[in-house]
Every structure is written in C-alpha cells, then in structure tokens.
Design an enzyme around this catalytic site. Structure first.
Site, PDB file in Angstrom:
ATOM      1  N   CYS A   1       3.891 -27.953 -17.381  1.00  0.00           N
ATOM      2  CA  CYS A   1       3.706 -28.085 -18.954  1.00  0.00           C
ATOM      3  C   CYS A   1       4.724 -27.307 -19.940  1.00  0.00           C
ATOM      4  O   CYS A   1       5.242 -27.395 -20.118  1.00  0.00           O
ATOM      5  CB  CYS A   1       1.934 -27.837 -20.096  1.00  0.00           C
ATOM      6  SG  CYS A   1       2.719 -28.625 -21.910  1.00  0.00           S
TER       7      CYS A   1
ATOM      8  N   GLY B   1       3.666 -37.864 -10.971  1.00  0.00           N
ATOM      9  CA  GLY B   1       4.799 -38.475 -11.577  1.00  0.00           C
ATOM     10  C   GLY B   1       5.213 -40.109 -11.621  1.00  0.00           C
ATOM     11  O   GLY B   1       5.395 -39.989 -10.512  1.00  0.00           O
TER      12      GLY B   1
ATOM     13  N   GLY C   1      -2.495 -39.689 -13.716  1.00  0.00           N
ATOM     14  CA  GLY C   1      -3.123 -39.763 -15.150  1.00  0.00           C
ATOM     15  C   GLY C   1      -2.883 -40.678 -16.248  1.00  0.00           C
ATOM     16  O   GLY C   1      -3.905 -41.195 -16.793  1.00  0.00           O
ATOM     17  N   ARG C   2      -1.966 -40.783 -17.763  1.00  0.00           N
ATOM     18  CA  ARG C   2      -2.108 -42.075 -18.240  1.00  0.00           C
ATOM     19  C   ARG C   2      -2.346 -43.521 -17.236  1.00  0.00           C
ATOM     20  O   ARG C   2      -2.711 -43.986 -17.900  1.00  0.00           O
ATOM     21  CB  ARG C   2      -0.572 -41.951 -18.969  1.00  0.00           C
ATOM     22  CG  ARG C   2      -0.691 -40.815 -19.488  1.00  0.00           C
ATOM     23  CD  ARG C   2       0.878 -40.727 -20.133  1.00  0.00           C
ATOM     24  NE  ARG C   2       0.726 -39.398 -21.255  1.00  0.00           N
ATOM     25  CZ  ARG C   2       0.928 -37.970 -20.887  1.00  0.00           C
ATOM     26  NH1 ARG C   2       1.497 -37.991 -19.380  1.00  0.00           N
ATOM     27  NH2 ARG C   2       0.409 -37.213 -21.855  1.00  0.00           N
TER      28      ARG C   2
END
Length: 415
Positions: free
Chosen positions: A63, A194, A218-219
């Site tokens: 992060c 990513g 993820g998103r």
C-alpha cells in the site's frame, strides 16, 4: 462459511502483529469448535455465532498511501527493509502456532534513493530494479515461513504526495519482473497483480507465462463480478461440472436470504447500505444497470431516512416494509429485463467475448482513421449502434442453429 478467505494485516511492530495473529488464531478455533458442536448437538440452544474462518494471513507490503507508507511506516515502505518484513512474517507465523500460511502482497519496488519522474524512471536500469526485488523476496522467504507472494507489477512512489489512485496509474507496469521471478523461484508461489481486470486478461497472462501460479484481480472483479462467473471453465478446461449459479436471478435469491439474516442481526440504519453494496455492480454493462443501482441505493437509505424523520417528529409512523430480499427482487425485476436476469453464465461470457472483440475492432477503426488519415466524420453513436445490431444478429443466428441441432438430436434419438 464463505470458503477460503485471507485476512490482510498491516503493521511494522512484530509484537503487535503477533498479538493480532494470535487473536485471529483463537477466534478461528472458537469458530471451528462452534461448528463442530452444531453437528454433534443440533438440539442444543444456539449461542451467538462466531464468524472467523480465515485460511491464511497476508502481510501488506504494497500500500503506497501516505497515511500508511508515510506516517504509518508500513505498507509499501516495508519493501525498503526486507529483514524487518522477515521478522514480521515470523511473528505472524508464531502467533498462529504455525497453523496458517503467511503470505506477502508487495510491489516490484519503491522510488527509494531517487526522485521519480516518468522520463527519468524509464531511463533507469530495469536489471537493477529486478535485482532489488529478487533480493527482497530471497530475504523474506529465507526462513521458510513465506512461500507465497502476490506482486503488483509497479513501483510504489513514496517520495511524492501521490494518491493511491496515482500510484495505480502513473508508474508503468513491468510484468516481466514478476514473470522472471516466477521462473527463477519455482519453489515459491508467485502471483501477478496490477492492470488485469478481465477474465480473458487473466487467461492471457497465465498462458503467456506458465510459471505464474496465479493472477490477482481486485477492482475489475468488484466492478463486474458476473464477468468472472465462468472462471473455473476458462482457467481449468478439464473441469466438467459447473456448480455455480444458473443465472443472476438465482444469485439474487440466494443473496436475499443472506440479506434478510443480516437485517435481523444488525441495525438496518447502519448496515443496510453495506449489505446492498455487494450486489450493486452485479449487472454492470447491462441496459438499465444504472437505474437498478440508483434504486438499490435509494432503498438502502430508507432506514436512516426514517430514523432522521423520527427524530424530528416522534409521532411519525413507519409503514410496514417487506423483507429486504423482497425489496431487492422488486428492484431487479422492475428495472432489468428477463433476458438479462436469466441469461446463463455461458451466454454472458459469450456476450462478453463479443463485446471485447467489437471494442478491439472499434479501436482498430479509430487507429486507422487517426493514423491513416482516411475516413472522416465517423459518428461514434452509429458505430456503437451498428456493433450492437451486429451482435444481436449473430446471436439470433446462433439460437436458430442451436434449435436446429436440438431438433436433429430429437429425430436421431427417436430412430
């Protein structure tokens, strides 16, 4: 139980992370004991349920948020001290009595030691960057506790006040580092993260580098969860049985039961919006999906709205409301067509492939116009309309072919 789920922790204090891991371990044990008692003594008075069935613990070393990697001195900042990361993962391992896998989520590095600029970064040595990443992995994995790394293929920019969003877009992706790591460390599980936000993108990366053990999304998954419903079939073609939902209506019915349980257990004024958020993107990209999301959001805000009205006027009376599951189903059937609600996973995936193919065709047309200097004044709306009509025509032809095949099959079967 939800099945395999991993708890991610952040921190830079070995003692605190030990206590956190110990807490997770103890609650896991309580959860398992409670499930065992339910099976052995089903008639016994039910105690408040304990939901804690984590299957692994992940340490956040990726992060880049200023609050985390800056003032907090953890997250991506930990990549600058791999020996400390090894201490932290050892503490997590000891906190669980070695009963849970400890994994690490990180980046390919940070901008430590230089001032980041786009041009300057591209001129820096990629080999040096890879060697730093390799050294980090070697040190962290040296005591055998960590064998699983999920690596976001960008550096984390910590020397500037970049937002997490900037850190997901500005640094270029360097998948080659993660692939090379997977090739040089076959004894470790290396997953790529990513820039991959579709199921076809996941398959492409796994096909391109067979040494990769996985791709983390993820998103892209949150934004369109139904787009991944065929993941087992696409990524594991040998799997013949499909145990997933038949359509999104079935998903809503199952989720409705969960929503009713949550509504009974917790205060709707605080919890309803969290419950409904999970299904807000279930129909992403479909006609009237926006209307569905707005209606869902309005309905989620009703308990809080009534609570505020009650404060202003204690005599106000709230009309009886249907169960949350019924409200969800009413919104879906009001704003979405039957074709959308009952479309099968395979039909949905075929449409997704078609959409991606047409998007690529459209990009090719635009590139031809821009770089070739050919056609002028292309109407974007007409292009989109034409592509939709083309898809509808092709789908009707497929349906006709399937019907003919079914008829043929019946004829052959009756002979």
């Amino acid at each position: 139980p939800e099945g395999p789920s991993i708890l991610q922790l952040g921190g830079s204090d070995p003692d605190q992370l030990f206590l956190a891991a110990r807490t997770v371990y103890e609650f896991n044990q309580l959860h398992q004991n409670q499930q065992y008692e339910k099976i052995q003594q089903p008639q016994k008075d039910e105690q408040p349920s304990i939901f804690c069935d984590y299957s692994a613990i992940n340490l956040n070393c990726g992060c880049p948020s200023p609050k985390v990697a800056g003032k907090g001195c953890f997250g991506a900042a930990l990549m600058q001290d791999p020996n400390l990361v090894r201490q932290l993962t050892t503490s997590l391992h000891e906190g669980t009595d070695g009963t849970m896998p400890i994994t690490v989520k990180c980046r390919i590095g940070t901008d430590e030691g230089y001032k980041f600029t786009k041009t300057g970064y591209l001129e820096r040595s990629e080999e040096e960057e890879y060697q730093n990443l390799k050294k980090f992995v070697e040190i962290v994995a040296s005591d055998g506790v960590v064998t699983d790394f999920q690596i976001h293929a960008r550096i984390a920019i910590l020397s500037k006040n970049f937002s997490p969003s900037d850190n997901r877009k500005v640094p270029p992706l360097r998948y080659q580092h993660v692939r090379r790591l997977a090739q040089e460390f076959p004894e470790l599980n290396i997953s790529l993260n990513g820039g991959v936000d579709t199921l076809t993108g996941v398959k492409r990366e796994l096909d391109e580098c067979e040494d990769l053990d996985g791709v983390m999304v993820g998103r892209g998954f949150v934004a369109n969860p139904w787009a991944f419903v065929m993941a087992d079939h696409v990524l594991y073609p040998g799997v013949s049985d499909f145990s997933g939902p038949k359509n999104r209506m079935e998903v809503l019915e199952a989720y409705g039961r969960h929503a009713d349980y949550e509504e009974e257990r917790w205060d709707p004024t605080k919890n309803r919006r969290f419950v409904t958020k999970a299904i807000s993107h279930l129909f992403a990209g479909e006609p009237n999906a926006k209307r569905y999301r707005i209606a869902l959001d309005d309905m989620a805000g009703l308990p809080k709205k009534f609570a505020n009205e009650l404060k202003q006027n204690p005599n106000v009376v709230q009309l009886a409301q249907p169960p949350l599951s019924e409200l969800i189903m009413n919104i879906a059937t009001t704003h979405l067509s039957e074709e959308v609600l009952y479309r099968t996973p395979k039909e949905s995936f075929d449409k997704l492939l078609w959409d991606e193919e047409q998007a690529e065709r459209k990009r090719t047309v635009v590139d031809t116009v821009v770089f070739g200097g050919g056609a002028k004044g292309i109407d974007d709306g007409n292009v989109k309309k034409s592509l939709v009509q083309e898809w509808q025509t092709a789908r009707k032809e497929d349906e006709l072919n399937e019907r003919e095949e079914m008829k043929l099959g019946v004829s052959e079967g009756s002979c």
